[in-house]
Motif scaffolding. Sequence first.
Motif, short mmCIF file in Angstrom:
data_model
loop_
_atom_site.label_atom_id
_atom_site.label_comp_id
_atom_site.label_asym_id
_atom_site.label_seq_id
_atom_site.Cartn_x
_atom_site.Cartn_y
_atom_site.Cartn_z
N ASP A 129 16.22 60.64 17.80
CA ASP A 129 15.75 61.69 17.06
C ASP A 129 16.06 62.99 17.68
O ASP A 129 15.80 64.14 17.90
CB ASP A 129 14.06 61.93 17.45
N PHE A 130 17.60 63.00 17.73
CA PHE A 130 18.34 63.82 18.03
C PHE A 130 18.25 65.47 17.28
O PHE A 130 18.21 66.36 17.70
CB PHE A 130 19.72 63.48 17.72
N VAL A 131 18.08 65.17 15.80
CA VAL A 131 17.79 66.32 15.00
C VAL A 131 16.59 66.99 15.65
O VAL A 131 16.64 68.26 15.63
CB VAL A 131 17.59 65.76 13.47
N SER A 132 15.55 66.58 15.75
CA SER A 132 14.27 67.20 16.40
C SER A 132 14.47 68.04 18.04
O SER A 132 14.29 68.95 18.09
CB SER A 132 13.41 66.20 16.55
N ASP A 133 15.43 67.07 18.30
CA ASP A 133 15.74 67.58 20.03
C ASP A 133 16.65 69.00 19.70
O ASP A 133 16.46 70.12 20.66
CB ASP A 133 16.57 66.57 20.83
N ILE A 134 17.48 68.87 19.12
CA ILE A 134 18.22 70.29 18.70
C ILE A 134 17.30 71.56 18.19
O ILE A 134 17.34 72.58 18.62
CB ILE A 134 19.56 70.01 17.40
N LYS A 135 16.34 71.01 17.16
CA LYS A 135 15.47 71.86 16.72
C LYS A 135 14.65 72.67 18.03
O LYS A 135 14.65 73.96 17.86
CB LYS A 135 14.34 71.34 15.70
N ASP A 136 14.23 71.57 18.82
CA ASP A 136 13.35 72.34 19.90
C ASP A 136 14.31 73.26 20.98
O ASP A 136 13.69 74.12 21.20
CB ASP A 136 13.06 70.92 20.69
N ILE A 137 15.57 72.88 21.06
CA ILE A 137 16.41 73.80 21.88
C ILE A 137 16.44 75.01 21.34
O ILE A 137 16.18 76.09 21.84
CB ILE A 137 17.84 72.94 22.00
N PHE A 138 16.63 75.09 20.11
CA PHE A 138 16.79 76.50 19.44
C PHE A 138 15.44 77.31 19.44
O PHE A 138 15.50 78.41 19.68
CB PHE A 138 17.36 76.29 18.08
N LYS A 139 14.38 76.50 19.18
CA LYS A 139 13.22 77.19 18.95
C LYS A 139 12.67 77.63 20.31
O LYS A 139 12.23 78.82 20.39
CB LYS A 139 11.99 76.14 18.53
N ARG A 140 12.94 77.03 21.55
CA ARG A 140 12.70 77.30 22.96
C ARG A 140 13.51 78.70 23.09
O ARG A 140 13.00 79.44 24.05
CB ARG A 140 13.15 76.53 23.74
N ASN A 141 14.52 78.77 22.52
CA ASN A 141 15.33 79.92 22.89
C ASN A 141 15.04 80.99 21.98
O ASN A 141 16.11 81.87 21.52
CB ASN A 141 16.84 79.32 22.99
N GLY A 142 14.19 81.22 21.05
CA GLY A 142 14.08 82.32 20.32
C GLY A 142 14.60 82.32 19.00
O GLY A 142 14.65 83.36 18.20
N ALA A 143 15.17 81.22 18.48
CA ALA A 143 15.81 80.90 17.33
C ALA A 143 15.27 79.70 16.52
O ALA A 143 15.70 78.50 16.43
CB ALA A 143 17.34 80.88 17.40
N PRO A 144 14.02 80.19 15.58
CA PRO A 144 13.17 78.84 14.99
C PRO A 144 14.22 78.38 13.94
O PRO A 144 15.18 79.14 13.30
CB PRO A 144 12.09 79.55 14.50
N LEU A 145 13.81 77.37 13.32
CA LEU A 145 14.49 76.71 12.07
C LEU A 145 14.11 77.69 11.04
O LEU A 145 12.89 77.87 10.45
CB LEU A 145 13.89 75.29 11.95
N TYR A 146 14.96 77.71 10.04
CA TYR A 146 14.83 78.71 8.98
C TYR A 146 15.35 78.00 7.67
O TYR A 146 14.63 78.22 6.49
CB TYR A 146 15.92 79.95 8.99
N ASN A 147 16.28 77.08 7.75
CA ASN A 147 16.78 76.08 6.58
C ASN A 147 17.09 75.01 7.08
O ASN A 147 17.61 74.77 8.23
CB ASN A 147 18.00 76.89 5.92
N GLU A 148 16.68 73.81 6.56
CA GLU A 148 17.53 72.50 6.57
C GLU A 148 18.02 72.19 5.39
O GLU A 148 17.32 72.00 4.39
CB GLU A 148 16.36 71.59 7.25
N MET A 149 19.24 71.64 5.32
CA MET A 149 19.83 70.98 4.36
C MET A 149 20.35 69.50 4.57
O MET A 149 20.83 69.34 5.75
CB MET A 149 21.05 71.85 4.02
N ILE A 150 20.18 68.78 3.78
CA ILE A 150 20.54 67.22 3.97
C ILE A 150 22.06 67.20 3.28
O ILE A 150 22.16 67.49 1.89
CB ILE A 150 19.68 66.28 3.20
N ILE A 151 22.92 66.93 4.03
CA ILE A 151 24.50 66.95 3.20
C ILE A 151 24.54 65.33 2.89
O ILE A 151 24.39 64.53 3.85
CB ILE A 151 25.58 67.67 3.91
N ILE A 152 24.93 65.02 1.80
CA ILE A 152 25.11 63.79 1.35
C ILE A 152 26.58 63.43 1.25
O ILE A 152 27.28 64.11 0.69
CB ILE A 152 24.52 63.37 -0.33
N GLU A 153 26.90 62.51 2.05
CA GLU A 153 28.27 62.10 2.39
C GLU A 153 28.67 61.14 1.53
O GLU A 153 28.23 60.23 0.80
CB GLU A 153 28.50 61.51 3.95
N PRO A 154 30.29 61.09 1.32
CA PRO A 154 31.03 60.20 0.57
C PRO A 154 30.51 58.73 0.94
O PRO A 154 30.31 58.59 2.28
CB PRO A 154 32.57 60.41 0.81
#
Length: 473
Positions: A385-410
């Motif tokens: 659940d790395f994605v949530s951990d990154i969100k948590d780091i940014f939120k704790r430091n005053g930068a909440p999530l504003y957009n989340e895009m899913i990039i579909i790969e080849p």
Amino acid sequence: MKAEKVSLGKIVLNDSNPRTITDEKFIKLVESILVFPKMLELRPVVLDENYIALGGNMRTRGLQWIVTATQTQIEEHLQRQSKYRLLTEYEQQQLINFWLEWKRNPMVYCVFADDLTEDERNEFIVKDNVGFGSWDMDILANEFDEQLLLDWGMDVWQMDGGDDNGAGGKEKHGSLLDKFVVPPFTILDTRQGYWRERKEVWRALIDDNGESREGTLANGETNCMASINNGVSLLDPVMAEIVCRWFGIEGGKAFDCFAGDTVFGYVAATLGHSFTGIELREEQAALNNERVAGMSAEYICDDGQNVLKHIGKGTQDLLFSCPPYFDLEVYSDKPNDASNQSTYKGFLEILDKAFTDALVCLKDDRFAAIVVGDIRDKQTGFYHDFVSDIKDIFKRNGAPLYNEMIIIEPIGTLPQRVQRYMKNRKVGKCHQNVLVFYKGDPDKIKDNYKLIEYASEDLESFGMDNGDSTSED
Ligand SMILES: C[S@@+](CC[C@H](N)C(=O)[O-])C[C@H]1O[C@@H](n2cnc3c(N)ncnc32)[C@H](O)[C@@H]1O
């Protein structure tokens, strides 16, 4: 009316056929015939008594192309069809053999319409090409593979449901592409033609093939929307471009504390940003500096956790980063290499420290775009659940999530690998997450970020037509 086989050489193209076809569509038709020859039997060519093709004129042209094509050309065009790429080697060979055999004695399924009056003949030619129905967009979107539809010659982006207030799907999507490079939706699809074409242009410009870290990617999985190049992952330049264009400030400062290859720095500098990248491996930082010599980009060789030693507080306009994904790709044996930590906790601590300080370098009212993909615990198979951990780091430091895009790969080699994964019911992962955080007051975004518009030269340099570029709120 029973179809009979007629020698291709006997069929005469109808010069007065009112239908035309673009070169691009013609090649799609050829590929579509090559990959599905049974279709020829199911839809015979309609001939008059003089062997003139009244129906199936384009298909006949396609077959005339195939009869003179070399084996290599046939193989090349088949390779462009995803259906072909999904066949086993044996099935691919069988299909090629079919065409080589056919070329020796090219026969075409035909039916004869030899009792038509001149008027009926013209009526048939037109009616044969008129489509009265319209496409059910929901069924197409939900039950058909978009890439296959494209391979089959449908303009998926340009399909007009016919009822969108007269604007037409084509115009709407066309102007979105013109304006935003790719449509600014929460799904970013790197498999689309517009994405692939643009990526090729950037790749040719950047010319970075990941030479300084050959063969680091362990198991065929990718990170940073990577394309596999010499077994290493490389950032997708179109991704880099849209991050700069949508979330950066032109003429502003962009930085990355886990810089990796040259892609982001090169793209950012080309688009008028000045860029600073911090990269732990000396050889990568040195190679990057050679590649961006003369551009407004610089790579510093250091630990990203030391970002504040190199970059002033509150000086930066955009933080972009695609950090290591724990041990998915191990970059070096350095003790402070985030990818070289024995525990996920140790890895995350490095990212936490680097991003916490990077956010201090970012000005207020600015964006940070972080590209991440989840990774599994190698022992348990569960996701960290790395994605949530990154969100948590940014939120704790005053930068909440504003957009989340899913990039579909080849899709790459996933179809082969997924058979192994599914033994343990692990679904083949073919996406990454682009997390866009915002530090500051969202009400100021409109004031600080200008409307997105492109000059026609800008679009032309990427082979795109300029449509209506009128801006809207
Ligand atoms: C995923 S790559 C960089 C992403 C890049 N955008 C790409 O796709 O190549 C991560 C980079 O972080 C570097 N790295 C690992 N630990 C680091 C650290 N503590 N400080 C700075 N860079 C680090 C690695 O050497 C690697 O080049």
